[in-house]
Motif scaffolding. Structure first.
Motif, mmCIF file in Angstrom:
data_model
loop_
_atom_site.group_PDB
_atom_site.id
_atom_site.type_symbol
_atom_site.label_atom_id
_atom_site.label_comp_id
_atom_site.label_asym_id
_atom_site.label_seq_id
_atom_site.Cartn_x
_atom_site.Cartn_y
_atom_site.Cartn_z
ATOM 1 N N VAL A 144 23.715 -105.536 -17.903
ATOM 2 C CA VAL A 144 23.871 -105.780 -16.237
ATOM 3 C C VAL A 144 22.387 -106.009 -15.835
ATOM 4 C CG1 VAL A 144 25.904 -104.646 -16.050
ATOM 5 C CG2 VAL A 144 23.987 -103.222 -15.638
ATOM 6 N N GLN A 145 21.652 -105.581 -16.598
ATOM 7 C CA GLN A 145 19.764 -105.881 -16.181
ATOM 8 C C GLN A 145 19.362 -106.950 -16.982
ATOM 9 O OE1 GLN A 145 17.911 -101.991 -15.766
ATOM 10 N NE2 GLN A 145 19.759 -100.939 -16.110
ATOM 11 N N ALA A 146 18.235 -107.075 -16.410
ATOM 12 C CA ALA A 146 17.528 -108.336 -17.194
ATOM 13 C C ALA A 146 17.171 -107.670 -18.470
ATOM 14 C CB ALA A 146 16.163 -108.464 -16.333
ATOM 15 N N ARG A 147 17.431 -108.420 -19.705
ATOM 16 C CA ARG A 147 17.082 -107.707 -20.971
ATOM 17 C C ARG A 147 16.392 -109.201 -21.579
ATOM 18 N NH1 ARG A 147 17.175 -103.494 -19.552
ATOM 19 N NH2 ARG A 147 18.672 -101.858 -19.748
ATOM 20 N N ALA A 148 15.609 -108.937 -22.697
ATOM 21 C CA ALA A 148 15.023 -109.833 -23.554
ATOM 22 C C ALA A 148 14.538 -109.469 -24.956
ATOM 23 C CB ALA A 148 14.008 -110.514 -22.859
ATOM 24 N N GLY A 149 14.467 -110.095 -25.611
ATOM 25 C CA GLY A 149 14.166 -109.724 -27.072
ATOM 26 C C GLY A 149 14.930 -108.482 -27.622
ATOM 27 N N TYR A 150 14.078 -107.426 -28.082
ATOM 28 C CA TYR A 150 14.625 -106.240 -28.667
ATOM 29 C C TYR A 150 14.927 -105.277 -27.893
ATOM 30 C CZ TYR A 150 13.949 -109.236 -32.647
ATOM 31 O OH TYR A 150 14.146 -110.400 -33.629
ATOM 32 N N ASP A 151 14.801 -105.522 -26.557
ATOM 33 C CA ASP A 151 15.265 -104.398 -25.304
ATOM 34 C C ASP A 151 16.455 -103.830 -25.858
ATOM 35 O OD1 ASP A 151 14.370 -106.193 -22.631
ATOM 36 O OD2 ASP A 151 13.068 -105.367 -24.103
ATOM 37 N N ARG A 152 16.915 -102.609 -25.332
ATOM 38 C CA ARG A 152 18.012 -101.945 -25.534
ATOM 39 C C ARG A 152 19.191 -102.410 -24.871
ATOM 40 N NH1 ARG A 152 19.163 -95.410 -24.926
ATOM 41 N NH2 ARG A 152 21.610 -95.555 -25.522
ATOM 42 N N TRP A 153 20.194 -103.505 -25.415
ATOM 43 C CA TRP A 153 21.242 -103.995 -24.840
ATOM 44 C C TRP A 153 22.280 -103.261 -24.829
ATOM 45 C CZ3 TRP A 153 21.368 -109.359 -23.372
ATOM 46 C CH2 TRP A 153 20.088 -109.974 -23.844
ATOM 47 N N ASN A 154 23.106 -102.968 -24.105
ATOM 48 C CA ASN A 154 24.144 -102.143 -23.868
ATOM 49 C C ASN A 154 25.660 -102.474 -24.246
ATOM 50 O OD1 ASN A 154 22.879 -99.601 -22.615
ATOM 51 N ND2 ASN A 154 22.524 -100.786 -20.849
ATOM 52 N N TYR A 155 25.682 -103.570 -24.359
ATOM 53 C CA TYR A 155 26.850 -104.132 -24.807
ATOM 54 C C TYR A 155 26.696 -105.082 -25.943
ATOM 55 C CZ TYR A 155 28.643 -102.232 -20.439
ATOM 56 O OH TYR A 155 28.743 -101.325 -19.523
ATOM 57 N N TRP A 156 27.886 -105.240 -27.009
ATOM 58 C CA TRP A 156 27.718 -105.900 -28.155
ATOM 59 C C TRP A 156 29.087 -106.254 -28.672
ATOM 60 C CZ3 TRP A 156 23.109 -107.257 -30.668
ATOM 61 C CH2 TRP A 156 22.094 -106.681 -30.360
ATOM 62 N N GLY A 157 29.048 -107.539 -28.908
ATOM 63 C CA GLY A 157 30.239 -108.066 -29.530
ATOM 64 C C GLY A 157 30.185 -107.742 -31.194
ATOM 65 N N GLN A 158 31.264 -108.142 -31.947
ATOM 66 C CA GLN A 158 31.513 -107.739 -33.328
ATOM 67 C C GLN A 158 30.682 -108.654 -34.267
ATOM 68 O OE1 GLN A 158 32.956 -104.732 -34.332
ATOM 69 N NE2 GLN A 158 32.740 -104.167 -32.222
ATOM 70 N N GLY A 159 30.572 -109.838 -33.852
ATOM 71 C CA GLY A 159 29.906 -110.861 -34.445
ATOM 72 C C GLY A 159 30.680 -111.820 -35.121
ATOM 73 N N THR A 160 30.247 -112.995 -35.526
ATOM 74 C CA THR A 160 30.993 -114.109 -35.955
ATOM 75 C C THR A 160 30.299 -114.493 -37.212
ATOM 76 O OG1 THR A 160 32.295 -116.183 -35.823
ATOM 77 C CG2 THR A 160 30.171 -115.804 -34.422
ATOM 78 N N GLN A 161 30.550 -114.898 -38.371
ATOM 79 C CA GLN A 161 29.960 -115.329 -39.518
ATOM 80 C C GLN A 161 29.581 -117.034 -39.404
ATOM 81 O OE1 GLN A 161 28.960 -113.696 -42.472
ATOM 82 N NE2 GLN A 161 27.512 -115.675 -42.607
ATOM 83 N N VAL A 162 28.425 -117.230 -39.538
ATOM 84 C CA VAL A 162 28.085 -118.563 -39.763
ATOM 85 C C VAL A 162 27.460 -118.854 -41.164
ATOM 86 C CG1 VAL A 162 26.429 -120.532 -38.942
ATOM 87 C CG2 VAL A 162 27.549 -118.993 -37.273
ATOM 88 N N THR A 163 28.165 -119.769 -41.951
ATOM 89 C CA THR A 163 27.553 -119.973 -43.251
ATOM 90 C C THR A 163 27.106 -121.527 -43.275
ATOM 91 O OG1 THR A 163 28.869 -118.192 -44.017
ATOM 92 C CG2 THR A 163 28.113 -119.933 -45.653
ATOM 93 N N VAL A 164 26.210 -121.851 -43.787
ATOM 94 C CA VAL A 164 25.689 -123.210 -43.806
ATOM 95 C C VAL A 164 25.360 -123.422 -45.224
ATOM 96 C CG1 VAL A 164 23.825 -124.932 -43.128
ATOM 97 C CG2 VAL A 164 24.498 -122.692 -41.862
ATOM 98 N N SER A 165 26.112 -124.459 -45.824
ATOM 99 C CA SER A 165 25.916 -124.878 -47.158
ATOM 100 C C SER A 165 24.818 -125.784 -47.400
ATOM 101 C CB SER A 165 27.332 -125.186 -47.691
ATOM 102 O OG SER A 165 27.569 -126.537 -46.975
ATOM 103 N N SER A 166 24.261 -126.086 -48.627
ATOM 104 C CA SER A 166 23.245 -126.829 -48.886
ATOM 105 C C SER A 166 23.886 -128.194 -49.469
ATOM 106 C CB SER A 166 22.106 -126.447 -49.739
ATOM 107 O OG SER A 166 22.708 -125.773 -50.749
#
Length: 120
Positions: free
Chosen positions: A98-120
């Motif tokens: 809810v506040q300004a955040r950038a970089g490695y600040d302490r973010w208060n909310y996170w999602g669970q993540g989604t996998q991205v796989t790039v094949s060569s």
């Protein structure tokens, strides 16, 4: 209940594109950001965007290829990833605050993540 739900990850060939979405529910956020973490590596800050769509860049390796945007009416942030490379393979996380955040600040909310796989 506040939730961040990422979607749009998957398997793509090098040179391809993906668009990740981060749908927020339960409240609105001033700043929404993206991070990624590859196996055995530390989490990297990819970038962030404010309510007024001011963006902050992150890791140099994605500059010129990744773009962050948001739709406030949908309470959703996006990460458009173009010209993907195998080294972009990681779990991508959405973060918000809810506040300004950038970089490695302490973010208060996170999602669970989604996998991205790039094949060569």
């Amino acid at each position: 209940q506040v939730q961040l739900v990422e979607s749009g990850g998957g398997l793509v060939q090098a040179g391809g594109s993906l668009r990740l979405s981060c749908a927020a529910s339960g409240r609105t956020f001033y700043t929404m950001g993206w991070f990624r973490q590859a196996p055995g590596k530390e989490r990297e800050f990819v970038g962030a965007i404010t309510w007024s769509s001011i963006t902050t860049g992150g890791v140099d390796s994605v500059k010129g290829r990744f773009t962050i945007s948001r739709d406030n009416l949908k309470n959703t942030a996006y990460l458009q990833m173009n010209n993907l490379k195998p080294e972009d393979t990681a779990v991508y996380f959405c973060a918000a605050d809810v506040q300004a955040r950038a970089g490695y600040d302490r973010w208060n909310y996170w999602g669970q993540g989604t996998q991205v796989t790039v094949s060569s």
